[in-house]
Design an enzyme around this catalytic site. Structure first.
Site, PDB file in Angstrom:
ATOM      1  N   HIS A   1     -10.249  -6.214  -2.808  1.00  0.00           N
ATOM      2  CA  HIS A   1     -11.336  -6.139  -1.821  1.00  0.00           C
ATOM      3  C   HIS A   1     -12.525  -5.477  -2.526  1.00  0.00           C
ATOM      4  O   HIS A   1     -12.673  -4.253  -2.502  1.00  0.00           O
ATOM      5  CB  HIS A   1     -10.898  -5.331  -0.593  1.00  0.00           C
ATOM      6  CG  HIS A   1      -9.800  -5.992   0.180  1.00  0.00           C
ATOM      7  ND1 HIS A   1      -9.985  -7.195   0.835  1.00  0.00           N
ATOM      8  CD2 HIS A   1      -8.511  -5.646   0.386  1.00  0.00           C
ATOM      9  CE1 HIS A   1      -8.854  -7.540   1.423  1.00  0.00           C
ATOM     10  NE2 HIS A   1      -7.936  -6.639   1.164  1.00  0.00           N
TER      11      HIS A   1
ATOM     12  N   GLU B   1       0.792  -1.237   0.000  1.00  0.00           N
ATOM     13  CA  GLU B   1       0.000   0.000   0.000  1.00  0.00           C
ATOM     14  C   GLU B   1       0.822   1.284   0.000  1.00  0.00           C
ATOM     15  O   GLU B   1       0.615   2.159   0.838  1.00  0.00           O
ATOM     16  CB  GLU B   1      -0.988  -0.016   1.181  1.00  0.00           C
ATOM     17  CG  GLU B   1      -1.894  -1.241   1.158  1.00  0.00           C
ATOM     18  CD  GLU B   1      -2.899  -1.275   2.315  1.00  0.00           C
ATOM     19  OE1 GLU B   1      -2.828  -0.412   3.202  1.00  0.00           O
ATOM     20  OE2 GLU B   1      -3.748  -2.175   2.325  1.00  0.00           O
TER      21      GLU B   1
ATOM     22  N   ASP C   1     -11.933 -10.584  -1.620  1.00  0.00           N
ATOM     23  CA  ASP C   1     -13.249 -10.777  -1.001  1.00  0.00           C
ATOM     24  C   ASP C   1     -14.219  -9.876  -1.748  1.00  0.00           C
ATOM     25  O   ASP C   1     -13.808  -9.005  -2.518  1.00  0.00           O
ATOM     26  CB  ASP C   1     -13.266 -10.568   0.530  1.00  0.00           C
ATOM     27  CG  ASP C   1     -12.516  -9.352   1.016  1.00  0.00           C
ATOM     28  OD1 ASP C   1     -12.506  -8.337   0.291  1.00  0.00           O
ATOM     29  OD2 ASP C   1     -11.955  -9.400   2.127  1.00  0.00           O
TER      30      ASP C   1
ATOM     31  N   GLU D   1      -5.834 -10.696  -2.017  1.00  0.00           N
ATOM     32  CA  GLU D   1      -6.680 -10.613  -0.806  1.00  0.00           C
ATOM     33  C   GLU D   1      -8.159 -10.582  -1.180  1.00  0.00           C
ATOM     34  O   GLU D   1      -8.944  -9.809  -0.631  1.00  0.00           O
ATOM     35  CB  GLU D   1      -6.325  -9.352   0.013  1.00  0.00           C
ATOM     36  CG  GLU D   1      -4.850  -9.272   0.374  1.00  0.00           C
ATOM     37  CD  GLU D   1      -4.494  -8.055   1.228  1.00  0.00           C
ATOM     38  OE1 GLU D   1      -5.400  -7.379   1.760  1.00  0.00           O
ATOM     39  OE2 GLU D   1      -3.291  -7.779   1.358  1.00  0.00           O
TER      40      GLU D   1
ATOM     41  N   ASN E   1       2.284  -4.618  -3.400  1.00  0.00           N
ATOM     42  CA  ASN E   1       0.889  -5.017  -3.210  1.00  0.00           C
ATOM     43  C   ASN E   1       0.063  -3.774  -2.868  1.00  0.00           C
ATOM     44  O   ASN E   1       0.521  -2.924  -2.102  1.00  0.00           O
ATOM     45  CB  ASN E   1       0.859  -6.018  -2.030  1.00  0.00           C
ATOM     46  CG  ASN E   1      -0.429  -6.768  -1.872  1.00  0.00           C
ATOM     47  OD1 ASN E   1      -0.921  -7.368  -2.834  1.00  0.00           O
ATOM     48  ND2 ASN E   1      -0.982  -6.772  -0.663  1.00  0.00           N
TER      49      ASN E   1
END
Ligand code: XIL
Length: 476
Positions: A247, A170, A277, A275, A211
């Site tokens: 996400h 990030e 979802d 990651e 990432n």
């Protein structure tokens, strides 16, 4: 018993951006970490084996406390082939005070992965969050040495054990500017190259990644990541891939997802969904979970369509252990498994996108040889406007059933709003309940239990006739 030998993953790394040496190393690593043959047969249609057959991995993230949850670990160890520690490799756990390292929590997760022949993704070495205050409080002149020492010590501890490291997590703001965290403030944008070089010096073989989130589509933030990767590659800085956290919110997959991944692989790096979802507004509905299923299939199809997309990791195993409800109030149900670790429509759609049912085994064609060879028992639990129905289908014939589709008529006024262990369509009238990837095979005498939730307008009775492939089943 016939045991299916897993196929070697199809190479996805050949091509102009990837040299022969890199391909050989990837293929060897993948081959070395395939399931033992005895497990592979039983797990013929797991996400893990389906993904491996397509040359990618399907991973999950777990935390230390998850190791005490047997339902969760059973799924993690069988359905997923890659594991990311959810928190345990972050700076606040691994170096809570300067020079004092604690790898015990992450080591437990590493042991779990090794015991289940899973590969590991290290997450993460340099990040503004879950960063102990002693780092953010350092005089700028000391940050570089602290960062390098942290990376060297942690990457050396896990040297040879990981598939990849999220070296920097990030680094960007939404507008594409660098986040003004302790590292950027002390070193400028050069902290990224310095972190990557330091990680490479500690572990020569691990894949090194940057990432971030909200970089899945074409936008100012992904432009910034793209420009950074381009610049790092042109300077010869060691960098193997970019992680896209993914996400997502149900129904909001960016239309430019594939094109964006492709512009990164064209720079000579791999890409990974790190990651995943897909959160829905609570309470989840049949419609929102169907949208989620379509989104999950979209992610799988996108990765499969991009050469150089090495795999997908879901952030968590099931809705019960997902970080979403705690971080995005009003949202949840973001994973492929429900709060009781039952597979949701997103599981089925992901497995289907990975080719479930199209391979040589198990057969996707429902068969019930020998005439009336089934029995159905059921029970209803009703309240004023709703009901749940639990049904059990038993194979009473002499032959194995490979995939079943049970037809029945719902009493008037009943409308299905959810189901488990079978896929039901449509929601009223004449219904077909179809087996899922994991419960379609019924040896003689074996049973499958499934059920559904419905609304009703007064009639709460069970269906009276159930047929398997046109032949009525006995009812108890
Ligand atoms: C999350 C964890 O899942 C939570 O348990 C923790 O409280 C906060 O961090 N992006 C990342 C992950 O890179 O490390 C974050 O994980 C989720 C967002």
């Amino acid at each position: 018993m016939s045991v299916r030998t897993p196929r070697l993953p199809r190479p996805r790394h050949a091509g102009r951006a990837f040299g022969a040496a890199a391909f050989t190393a990837v293929a060897a690593l993948a081959a070395a970490t395939l399931l033992p043959t005895s497990q592979a047969g039983a797990a013929g249609t797991t996400l893990r084996s389906l993904a491996e057959a397509k040359g990618i991995y399907f991973g999950t993230a777990i935390t230390q406390s998850d190791l005490n949850n047997s339902a969760l670990t059973a799924i993690a160890g069988s359905q997923f082939g890659m594991l990311t520690p959810g928190n345990e490799m972050k700076w606040d756990t691994t170096e809570p005070s300067r020079g004092s390292f604690n790898f015990a929590p992450a080591d437990r997760i590493v042991s779990f992965a090794q015991a289940n022949s899973m590969r590991l993704r290290g997450h993460t070495l340099v990040w503004h969050n879950q960063l102990p205050s002693w780092v953010s409080g350092l005089p700028a002149a000391q940050v570089k040495a602290a960062m390098e020492n942290h990376i060297t010590t942690e990457a050396t501890h896990y040297k040879g054990k990981l598939y990849a490291w999220d070296v920097v997590n990030e680094p960007f703001n939404e507008d594409g500017s660098f986040r003004a965290d302790a590292f950027y403030n002390a070193m400028g944008s050069g902290f990224v190259a310095d972190a990557l070089r330091t990680a490479r010096a500690a572990d020569p073989n691990v894949k090194l990644y940057l990432n971030d989130y909200n970089i899945e589509g074409l936008n100012p933030k992904s432009d910034a990541m793209y420009n950074l990767v381009k610049s790092l590659k042109s300077q010869g800085v060691p960098l193997d891939g970019v992680g896209f956290q993914a996400h997502f919110i149900a129904g909001q997959l960016p239309s430019t997802f594939k094109a964006n991944l492709q512009r990164f692989t064209a720079l000579g790096v791999n890409v990974a969904i790190t990651e995943l979802d897909d959160r829905v507004q609570l309470p989840a509905t049949t419609a929102s979970l169907a949208q989620q299923a379509s989104d999950y299939a979209g992610v799988v199809n996108t990765c499969l369509a991009v050469t150089g997309c090495v795999g997908i990791t879901q952030w968590g195993v099931g809705d019960a252990d997902s970080w979403i409800p705690g971080t995005f109030p009003g949202y949840g149900a973001a994973t492929m498994y429900d709060a009781n670790y039952r597979p949701k429509p997103a599981y089925t759609s992901s497995a289907t996108a990975l080719g479930a049912g199209t391979g040589p085994s198990p057969s996707p064609t429902p068969t019930a040889p020998g005439g009336a060879s089934c029995k159905v028992t059921g029970a209803v639990n009703a309240w004023n406007t709703g009901l749940t129905e639990d049904l059990t289908l038993t194979n009473t014939g002499p032959s194995t059933i490979n995939g079943w589709s049970l037809a029945f008529t719902l009493p008037a006024g009943q409308t299905v709003t959810g189901s488990w262990n079978a896929s039901l369509t449509p929601t009223t009238g004449q219904i077909a309940a179809t087996s899922l990837s994991y419960n379609g095979t019924l040896a003689p005498g074996a049973s499958a239990s499934f059920g559904f939730q419905a609304t009703h307008t007064g009639n709460t009775s069970l269906p009276t006739v159930f047929s398997l492939n046109g032949t009525p089943c006995a009812t108890a």
